[in-house]
Scaffold this motif. Structure first.
Motif, PDB file in Angstrom:
ATOM      1  N   THR A 102     -49.726 -61.693 -57.241  1.00  0.00           N
ATOM      2  CA  THR A 102     -50.031 -61.250 -58.596  1.00  0.00           C
ATOM      3  C   THR A 102     -51.357 -60.502 -58.635  1.00  0.00           C
ATOM      4  OG1 THR A 102     -48.827 -63.087 -59.632  1.00  0.00           O
ATOM      5  CG2 THR A 102     -50.501 -61.992 -60.969  1.00  0.00           C
ATOM      6  N   PHE A 103     -51.327 -59.309 -59.244  1.00  0.00           N
ATOM      7  CA  PHE A 103     -52.532 -58.554 -59.587  1.00  0.00           C
ATOM      8  C   PHE A 103     -52.596 -58.485 -61.107  1.00  0.00           C
ATOM      9  CE2 PHE A 103     -51.197 -56.949 -55.468  1.00  0.00           C
ATOM     10  CZ  PHE A 103     -52.368 -56.722 -54.763  1.00  0.00           C
ATOM     11  N   ARG A 104     -53.727 -58.862 -61.719  1.00  0.00           N
ATOM     12  CA  ARG A 104     -53.784 -58.786 -63.182  1.00  0.00           C
ATOM     13  C   ARG A 104     -55.224 -58.600 -63.666  1.00  0.00           C
ATOM     14  NH1 ARG A 104     -51.677 -64.908 -63.586  1.00  0.00           N
ATOM     15  NH2 ARG A 104     -53.622 -66.006 -63.127  1.00  0.00           N
ATOM     16  N   ASP A 105     -55.310 -58.004 -64.859  1.00  0.00           N
ATOM     17  CA  ASP A 105     -56.607 -57.787 -65.515  1.00  0.00           C
ATOM     18  C   ASP A 105     -57.551 -56.998 -64.611  1.00  0.00           C
ATOM     19  OD1 ASP A 105     -55.637 -59.315 -67.647  1.00  0.00           O
ATOM     20  OD2 ASP A 105     -56.396 -61.175 -66.777  1.00  0.00           O
ATOM     21  N   ILE A 106     -57.114 -55.778 -64.253  1.00  0.00           N
ATOM     22  CA  ILE A 106     -57.861 -54.948 -63.308  1.00  0.00           C
ATOM     23  C   ILE A 106     -58.093 -53.570 -63.914  1.00  0.00           C
ATOM     24  CG2 ILE A 106     -57.799 -53.830 -61.037  1.00  0.00           C
ATOM     25  CD1 ILE A 106     -56.220 -56.276 -60.040  1.00  0.00           C
ATOM     26  N   TYR A 107     -59.316 -53.078 -63.801  1.00  0.00           N
ATOM     27  CA  TYR A 107     -59.694 -51.759 -64.299  1.00  0.00           C
ATOM     28  C   TYR A 107     -59.942 -50.838 -63.108  1.00  0.00           C
ATOM     29  CZ  TYR A 107     -62.312 -48.033 -66.585  1.00  0.00           C
ATOM     30  OH  TYR A 107     -62.745 -46.811 -67.032  1.00  0.00           O
ATOM     31  N   MET A 108     -59.319 -49.649 -63.133  1.00  0.00           N
ATOM     32  CA  MET A 108     -59.418 -48.702 -62.036  1.00  0.00           C
ATOM     33  C   MET A 108     -59.885 -47.353 -62.596  1.00  0.00           C
ATOM     34  SD  MET A 108     -55.940 -49.685 -59.939  1.00  0.00           S
ATOM     35  CE  MET A 108     -56.635 -49.245 -58.343  1.00  0.00           C
ATOM     36  N   HIS A 109     -61.113 -46.985 -62.263  1.00  0.00           N
ATOM     37  CA  HIS A 109     -61.704 -45.744 -62.751  1.00  0.00           C
ATOM     38  C   HIS A 109     -61.758 -44.721 -61.627  1.00  0.00           C
ATOM     39  CE1 HIS A 109     -64.371 -42.885 -64.595  1.00  0.00           C
ATOM     40  NE2 HIS A 109     -65.301 -43.079 -63.670  1.00  0.00           N
ATOM     41  N   ASP A 110     -61.144 -43.566 -61.872  1.00  0.00           N
ATOM     42  CA  ASP A 110     -61.144 -42.473 -60.886  1.00  0.00           C
ATOM     43  C   ASP A 110     -60.675 -42.945 -59.517  1.00  0.00           C
ATOM     44  OD1 ASP A 110     -61.719 -39.943 -61.930  1.00  0.00           O
ATOM     45  OD2 ASP A 110     -63.789 -40.521 -62.317  1.00  0.00           O
ATOM     46  N   SER A 111     -59.695 -43.811 -59.508  1.00  0.00           N
ATOM     47  CA  SER A 111     -59.133 -44.263 -58.239  1.00  0.00           C
ATOM     48  C   SER A 111     -58.314 -43.146 -57.605  1.00  0.00           C
ATOM     49  CB  SER A 111     -58.268 -45.511 -58.457  1.00  0.00           C
ATOM     50  OG  SER A 111     -57.960 -46.128 -57.234  1.00  0.00           O
ATOM     51  N   TYR A 112     -58.005 -43.293 -56.322  1.00  0.00           N
ATOM     52  CA  TYR A 112     -57.157 -42.324 -55.630  1.00  0.00           C
ATOM     53  C   TYR A 112     -55.703 -42.661 -55.960  1.00  0.00           C
ATOM     54  CZ  TYR A 112     -55.814 -39.082 -51.893  1.00  0.00           C
ATOM     55  OH  TYR A 112     -55.299 -38.032 -51.169  1.00  0.00           O
ATOM     56  N   LYS A 113     -55.161 -43.685 -55.357  1.00  0.00           N
ATOM     57  CA  LYS A 113     -53.907 -44.263 -55.822  1.00  0.00           C
ATOM     58  C   LYS A 113     -54.227 -45.460 -56.718  1.00  0.00           C
ATOM     59  CE  LYS A 113     -50.408 -43.159 -52.268  1.00  0.00           C
ATOM     60  NZ  LYS A 113     -51.071 -42.312 -51.271  1.00  0.00           N
ATOM     61  N   GLY A 114     -53.196 -45.988 -57.364  1.00  0.00           N
ATOM     62  CA  GLY A 114     -53.371 -47.155 -58.219  1.00  0.00           C
ATOM     63  C   GLY A 114     -52.611 -48.353 -57.677  1.00  0.00           C
ATOM     64  N   ILE A 115     -51.379 -48.518 -58.128  1.00  0.00           N
ATOM     65  CA  ILE A 115     -50.480 -49.558 -57.608  1.00  0.00           C
ATOM     66  C   ILE A 115     -49.783 -48.980 -56.384  1.00  0.00           C
ATOM     67  CG2 ILE A 115     -48.364 -50.837 -58.109  1.00  0.00           C
ATOM     68  CD1 ILE A 115     -49.338 -50.852 -61.081  1.00  0.00           C
ATOM     69  N   TYR A 116     -49.922 -49.661 -55.258  1.00  0.00           N
ATOM     70  CA  TYR A 116     -49.474 -49.075 -53.990  1.00  0.00           C
ATOM     71  C   TYR A 116     -48.795 -50.157 -53.151  1.00  0.00           C
ATOM     72  CZ  TYR A 116     -49.932 -46.119 -49.737  1.00  0.00           C
ATOM     73  OH  TYR A 116     -49.699 -45.356 -48.612  1.00  0.00           O
TER      74      TYR A 116
END
Length: 366
Positions: free
Chosen positions: A210-224
């Motif tokens: 489980t991945f939850r409550d995550i902030y991704m700013h200017d990421s390359y990929k996201g969910i991978y």
């Protein structure tokens, strides 16, 4: 380690520690003298810190201790450095096996290679830690920065892992759940890099992640999520409450590993890193299985590429893939109709999901 700065050579190793607390109250700066770095007889380098089979061990700090890997010299000149050193570079901290482990209040900076590699562990908690690996201070993963290849953030295998209230900025997988892993939770994390990753998985089973409550700013990929071969299974995986701002590549990728080697940049292993932009580059979905994958309450704003790739093998087609409230604002429409979507036996889009992958059943009612 008291609140002072220590300059040390790598290759520090401890075996079979039991009921020990290691406090990094100061700064440890590892040497970047590659010629003097300790190596095995075959020339492979030792990690900066290696712990074999620790039990009831705590790595901590009274404030925020710093481990500085001085990785920039190991990364070398952009592009050329990888050709010179490949992946024979030191990991910053590694635990080989271990039971009942806690890592807290530590900054891990500029690892020469993978930053945090805890494998075959049972009951690991990581909290209030920060990972940072970048060539410059620009707030994006530009072509210059991303050439610090393989500077993974938190890489783990084993059972019962909880990583929470942490941050990571790196030039490869921000979190990577690798082969033969079960029962892991990653939450309340700020992450930017090559994604919240499961993989690259070979012929093994990964489940209940489980991945939850995550902030991704200017990421390359996201969910991978990625396979590197045939015969593996990834099942019972949830991504929930993930917010992405301006990802520069695909926000969602569920399929084969997209990578190449140092000698042939556009070679497919199994999916070329140059695909689909470079003519004749290849991407093939191996005969591995995705089952029971849920993406729920995912917000993606202003992606630079299509919303995603969902690419399975028809002989082992994906089963029970659910997108619930997966929303993309200003989706880029490229060669595919928003998503590349193949090899899915049953996929369902619910709630406010937009756009709906073409090979999914649309239950949004829009």
């Amino acid at each position: 380690f008291p609140n002072k700065t220590f300059h040390v050579m790598g290759g520090i190793r401890a075996d079979d520690l039991t009921d020990v607390t290691i406090s990094f109250d100061g700064t440890i700066v590892f040497s970047d003298d590659m010629d003097e770095w300790p190596r095995n007889g075959d020339g492979s380098v030792f990690p900066c810190l290696l712990f074999n089979n620790p039990t009831n061990v705590v790595w901590t700090s009274s404030g925020k201790g710093l481990l500085d890997g001085k990785g920039k010299k190991w990364w070398g000149f952009p592009g050329i450095g990888y050709l010179q050193h490949g992946e024979n570079r030191p990991r910053l901290i590694e635990s080989n096996g271990g039971t009942n482990l806690l890592v807290e209040n530590i900054i891990m900076k500029d690892s020469p290679y993978w930053t945090f590699w805890f494998h075959n562990v049972n009951h690991l908690e990581v909290r209030n830690c920060d990972i940072d690996a970048r060539r410059d201070d620009r707030d994006n993963h530009n072509l210059y920065d991303i050439t610090a290849f393989n500077t993974d953030g938190y890489d783990v295998t084993g059972r019962d892992v909880w990583i929470h209230d942490c941050s990571v900025w790196c030039q490869d997988d921000t979190i990577a759940v690798k082969d033969d892993s079960q029962d892991m939770v990653f939450e309340r994390i700020t992450a930017s890099g090559v994604g919240l990753t499961i993989g690259s998985i070979g012929n093994s089973l990964v489940k209940n992640i489980t991945f939850r409550d995550i902030y991704m700013h200017d990421s390359y990929k996201g969910i991978y999520m990625k396979f590197r071969g045939d015969g593996g299974t990834i099942q019972d995986v949830t991504y929930e409450n993930i917010h992405m701002e301006s990802p520069s590549q695909w926000p969602i990728w569920i399929g084969p590993a997209q990578q190449s080697d140092s000698n042939r940049l556009c070679a497919a292993h199994p999916c070329s890193i140059c695909w689909p932009d470079v003519p004749f580059s290849q991407c093939d979905a191996g005969a591995s299985q995705y089952k029971n994958i849920l993406l729920k309450n995912i917000t993606i704003n202003n992606p630079k590429l299509n919303p995603g790739v969902i690419f399975g093998n028809d002989t082992t087609a994906m089963e029970n893939i659910v997108f619930e409230d997966v929303k993309v604002t200003n989706p880029h429409k490229g060669k595919e109709d928003y998503y590349k979507c193949d090899g899915v036996k049953n996929g369902i889009a619910r709630g406010s999901t937009y756009p709906v992958p073409a090979c999914f059943e649309d239950q949004t009612g829009q």
